[in-house]
Design a protein around this motif. Structure first.
Motif, PDB file in Angstrom:
ATOM      1  N   ASP A 186      -9.164  -5.606  18.067  1.00 47.61           N
ATOM      2  CA  ASP A 186     -10.433  -5.730  18.006  1.00 47.61           C
ATOM      3  C   ASP A 186     -10.855  -7.286  17.948  1.00 47.61           C
ATOM      4  N   LYS A 219      -8.979  -5.514  25.446  1.00 43.43           N
ATOM      5  CA  LYS A 219      -8.679  -4.915  23.691  1.00 43.43           C
ATOM      6  C   LYS A 219     -10.247  -3.773  23.276  1.00 43.43           C
ATOM      7  N   ARG A 221     -11.950  -0.929  21.711  1.00 43.64           N
ATOM      8  CA  ARG A 221     -13.141  -1.573  20.671  1.00 43.64           C
ATOM      9  C   ARG A 221     -13.351   0.526  20.071  1.00 43.64           C
TER      10      ARG A 221
END
Length: 223
Positions: A186, A219, A221
């Motif tokens: 994250d 990234k 999540r």
């Protein structure tokens, strides 16, 4: 032979390098035909961008190996119009050219013109991966050779990519970024760079982004 007025127009444009027709008319308070006669007698080029609205004199452009020359943001071609320039550049390219490759060279949009040239039989095209196409010479044999060369280029690039690293990112940086992505998916590039720096690794947020882009990592999540 140039008249005195026409010679003044030519002398001014030799100093100015490029100008629009309206600018030339206003500068000398003459009509369109007077300016055009001076340009035609001396020899001239029109820009392939900016709606072909700029003029320069023959002999002024210092064309590069591709036949292109730019003065500030105004661009000219040895081949004249943008249509003729596209055909010439593609015919010269050993492996043909894609839209993005042409636009990078020419610094102007060309997609619609390429479609028109294919429609009129002046170019051919072959599909590539990722919804891309490569444009080739219309002549069957030359187009076939270009297509074979492009396939060889793609195969060589694929082989290099398997072992290459992102530009400006040495192996320790790549390994550190990938490891940190697993441990803390994250984190932003800035956060990841600071954490790795605290561990003694010399890395920037820009390098983190390049590693992620190179390996197509996004990234993750949490839901």
């Amino acid at each position: 032979m140039l008249t005195d007025r026409e010679q003044r127009i030519v002398n001014w444009l030799q100093t100015r390098k490029v100008a629009t027709m309206r600018h030339l008319q206003h500068q000398f308070q003459v009509c369109h035909m007077t300016v055009f006669r001076a340009l035609k007698k001396f020899g001239y080029h029109t820009s392939y961008n900016r709606n072909a609205g700029y003029y320069t004199l023959a002999g002024l452009p210092q064309f590069d190996d591709a036949g292109l020359w730019a003065y500030r943001e105004v661009r000219f071609s040895r081949w004249g119009t943008l249509l003729e320039t596209l055909v010439a550049l593609i015919q010269q390219a050993p492996g043909g050219l894609t839209t993005s490759e042409l636009e990078e060279r020419l610094q102007t949009p060309v997609a619609n013109l390429l479609a028109r040239l294919v429609q009129h039989g002046r170019l051919q095209r072959q599909p590539l991966s990722g919804h891309r196409v490569v444009y080739l010479a219309a002549a069957a044999e030359q187009g076939r050779q270009q297509w074979e060369h492009r396939q060889q280029q793609l195969a060589a690039a694929a082989g290099k990519q398997a072992t290459a690293l992102p530009a400006g990112c040495p192996a320790p940086v790549v390994i550190g970024v990938l490891r940190q992505m697993i441990l803390a998916p994250d984190e932003s590039p800035e956060q990841e760079a600071r954490r790795l720096q605290a561990e003694g690794l010399r890395v920037t947020a820009g390098q983190v982004r390049r590693v992620r882009e190179y390996y197509a990592l996004e990234k993750k999540r949490r839901p």
